[in-house]
Design a protein around this motif. Sequence first.
Motif, mmCIF file in Angstrom:
data_model
loop_
_atom_site.group_PDB
_atom_site.id
_atom_site.type_symbol
_atom_site.label_atom_id
_atom_site.label_comp_id
_atom_site.label_asym_id
_atom_site.label_seq_id
_atom_site.Cartn_x
_atom_site.Cartn_y
_atom_site.Cartn_z
ATOM 1 N N MET A 88 0.848 -1.195 0.000
ATOM 2 C CA MET A 88 0.000 0.000 0.000
ATOM 3 C C MET A 88 0.885 1.246 0.000
ATOM 4 S SD MET A 88 -3.012 1.047 2.712
ATOM 5 C CE MET A 88 -3.920 -0.449 2.316
ATOM 6 N N ASN A 89 0.415 2.285 -0.597
ATOM 7 C CA ASN A 89 1.180 3.521 -0.653
ATOM 8 C C ASN A 89 1.366 4.112 0.729
ATOM 9 O OD1 ASN A 89 1.397 3.468 -3.435
ATOM 10 N ND2 ASN A 89 -0.553 4.511 -3.730
ATOM 11 N N ASN A 90 2.363 4.949 0.862
ATOM 12 C CA ASN A 90 2.582 5.683 2.101
ATOM 13 C C ASN A 90 1.312 6.439 2.471
ATOM 14 O OD1 ASN A 90 3.345 7.490 4.099
ATOM 15 N ND2 ASN A 90 5.401 7.739 3.238
ATOM 16 N N LEU A 91 0.867 6.269 3.725
ATOM 17 C CA LEU A 91 -0.393 6.872 4.144
ATOM 18 C C LEU A 91 -0.362 8.388 4.073
ATOM 19 C CD1 LEU A 91 -1.454 4.588 7.132
ATOM 20 C CD2 LEU A 91 -2.546 4.794 4.909
ATOM 21 N N GLN A 92 0.854 8.974 4.119
ATOM 22 C CA GLN A 92 0.934 10.428 4.034
ATOM 23 C C GLN A 92 0.460 10.928 2.674
ATOM 24 O OE1 GLN A 92 1.681 12.547 6.546
ATOM 25 N NE2 GLN A 92 1.608 10.685 7.769
ATOM 26 N N SER A 93 0.493 10.090 1.669
ATOM 27 C CA SER A 93 0.040 10.502 0.343
ATOM 28 C C SER A 93 -1.441 10.233 0.136
ATOM 29 C CB SER A 93 0.844 9.783 -0.745
ATOM 30 O OG SER A 93 0.570 8.394 -0.723
ATOM 31 N N ASN A 94 -2.079 9.568 1.106
ATOM 32 C CA ASN A 94 -3.498 9.240 1.005
ATOM 33 C C ASN A 94 -4.303 10.105 1.957
ATOM 34 O OD1 ASN A 94 -2.687 7.136 -0.669
ATOM 35 N ND2 ASN A 94 -2.656 5.646 0.993
ATOM 36 N N GLY A 95 -5.466 10.538 1.518
ATOM 37 C CA GLY A 95 -6.298 11.350 2.396
ATOM 38 C C GLY A 95 -7.739 11.398 1.933
ATOM 39 N N VAL A 96 -8.575 11.929 2.812
ATOM 40 C CA VAL A 96 -10.012 12.032 2.574
ATOM 41 C C VAL A 96 -10.403 13.495 2.550
ATOM 42 C CG1 VAL A 96 -12.305 11.442 3.467
ATOM 43 C CG2 VAL A 96 -10.410 9.823 3.710
ATOM 44 N N ILE A 97 -11.304 13.859 1.650
ATOM 45 C CA ILE A 97 -11.789 15.242 1.612
ATOM 46 C C ILE A 97 -13.315 15.278 1.643
ATOM 47 C CG2 ILE A 97 -9.767 16.064 0.319
ATOM 48 C CD1 ILE A 97 -11.589 16.280 -2.165
ATOM 49 N N TYR A 98 -13.824 16.343 2.257
ATOM 50 C CA TYR A 98 -15.238 16.701 2.207
ATOM 51 C C TYR A 98 -15.322 18.096 1.584
ATOM 52 C CZ TYR A 98 -15.920 13.025 5.749
ATOM 53 O OH TYR A 98 -15.950 11.837 6.450
ATOM 54 N N ILE A 99 -16.337 18.308 0.775
ATOM 55 C CA ILE A 99 -16.572 19.634 0.191
ATOM 56 C C ILE A 99 -18.025 19.980 0.486
ATOM 57 C CG2 ILE A 99 -16.520 21.045 -1.896
ATOM 58 C CD1 ILE A 99 -14.595 18.957 -3.109
ATOM 59 N N VAL A 100 -18.222 20.900 1.430
ATOM 60 C CA VAL A 100 -19.582 21.156 1.916
ATOM 61 C C VAL A 100 -19.846 22.658 2.031
ATOM 62 C CG1 VAL A 100 -19.794 18.987 3.174
ATOM 63 C CG2 VAL A 100 -18.792 20.966 4.306
ATOM 64 N N THR A 101 -21.108 23.011 1.865
ATOM 65 C CA THR A 101 -21.559 24.384 2.083
ATOM 66 C C THR A 101 -22.813 24.348 2.952
ATOM 67 O OG1 THR A 101 -22.905 24.366 0.064
ATOM 68 C CG2 THR A 101 -20.648 25.214 -0.122
ATOM 69 N N GLY A 102 -22.972 25.361 3.766
ATOM 70 C CA GLY A 102 -24.140 25.427 4.636
ATOM 71 C C GLY A 102 -23.890 24.752 5.963
ATOM 72 N N GLU A 103 -24.628 25.181 6.961
ATOM 73 C CA GLU A 103 -24.434 24.691 8.329
ATOM 74 C C GLU A 103 -24.773 23.210 8.465
ATOM 75 O OE1 GLU A 103 -25.959 25.777 12.882
ATOM 76 O OE2 GLU A 103 -26.570 27.006 11.162
ATOM 77 N N ASN A 104 -25.870 22.776 7.867
ATOM 78 C CA ASN A 104 -26.307 21.389 8.036
ATOM 79 C C ASN A 104 -25.300 20.397 7.452
ATOM 80 O OD1 ASN A 104 -28.655 22.209 9.300
ATOM 81 N ND2 ASN A 104 -29.899 22.141 7.429
ATOM 82 N N SER B 180 -22.156 20.919 6.825
ATOM 83 C CA SER B 180 -20.892 20.995 7.560
ATOM 84 C C SER B 180 -20.963 20.156 8.832
ATOM 85 C CB SER B 180 -20.558 22.445 7.895
ATOM 86 O OG SER B 180 -20.261 23.172 6.721
ATOM 87 N N TYR B 181 -22.115 20.209 9.510
ATOM 88 C CA TYR B 181 -22.305 19.383 10.705
ATOM 89 C C TYR B 181 -22.270 17.901 10.333
ATOM 90 C CZ TYR B 181 -24.574 17.098 14.654
ATOM 91 O OH TYR B 181 -24.874 16.250 15.690
ATOM 92 N N GLU B 182 -22.948 17.536 9.240
ATOM 93 C CA GLU B 182 -22.933 16.142 8.788
ATOM 94 C C GLU B 182 -21.512 15.673 8.496
ATOM 95 O OE1 GLU B 182 -27.181 15.275 6.510
ATOM 96 O OE2 GLU B 182 -25.423 15.887 5.350
ATOM 97 N N ALA B 183 -20.736 16.520 7.839
ATOM 98 C CA ALA B 183 -19.359 16.156 7.496
ATOM 99 C C ALA B 183 -18.534 15.897 8.749
ATOM 100 C CB ALA B 183 -18.712 17.247 6.654
ATOM 101 N N CYS B 184 -18.764 16.686 9.788
ATOM 102 C CA CYS B 184 -18.064 16.473 11.062
ATOM 103 C C CYS B 184 -18.409 15.107 11.641
ATOM 104 C CB CYS B 184 -18.418 17.569 12.057
ATOM 105 S SG CYS B 184 -17.745 19.201 11.652
#
Length: 282
Positions: free
Chosen positions: A1-17, A19-23
């Motif tokens: 498996m690749n070095n974990l430093q090169s792997n990551g997760v992203i969320y792209i959210v707008t609005g309060e609801n 953003s809370y879900e993403a958390c």
Amino acid sequence: MNNLQSNGVIYIVTGENCSYEACQSAISLKRHNPDLSITIFTDQQVQEDCFERVIPISTYIYNSCRQSAKLSYLAQSPYQNTLYLDSDTYICDDIRELFMLLEKFDLAAAHASQRWGVEYTVENIPDCFPEFNAGILLFKKSPQVEEFFNTWLSLYQRDLKRNLVSNYLPDQPTFREAIYHSNLRVATLTPEYNCRFIQPGFVNKAVKILHGRHFNLSNIAETINVNNKRRIHYMGMRGNLKIVKHHQDLTQVKQYIRFRQSLQQRGWRETFVLALKEIFKK
């Protein structure tokens, strides 16, 4: 498996609801994948410490259309290998094996359980070409993938002007169109990595990622993973998940099919003789 430093997760959210879900989604992700880095793009103030990076979204970019924000920021992921998650996701297990796909593929997504082909058709693409759900995307950083995201965004903005679907414009049809005309190597994720439990479906083995809104996602995860055998799921009228276990032992079914075929091909007499021979063999 690749070095974990090169792997990551992203969320792209707008609005309060969202953003809370993403958390909440990120908390479930960290519970099972504590060493995965998470970045959130948002127009809200985020206090949760499960994000390594918080990148602000400029309001003029999405202009009240959250899908435009998503498509605009995907290529800005800070990771070489990225897993994008919609905010209404819940991670049930270790999912780091997903990144192994990017050793052979450019992008990965699951088939959509809900297709927009009836209401929102795309010309010059055969119906047999699938529609993917764009709520969970795995991709590597490359010029080809960046070009794909730019094409997807252009197609989406084109259809925003056309106003093809009232009140809401899904991004799946233009995602399908962009993939069809690209040269990307695309892997198809199994339903266990994008389980749209709010709609009827079939899973085999443990579900890793739930995708959908519910007041008790931890209970949904526990219910759907009560075993990892073949099972059908659907949502009950009161918001409780129903599981139908698939019959596992197919021996009797296969024997019945052989019996019916033998009757059609050989008749009763020869079938009876063959059955006796089978019995005495045992």
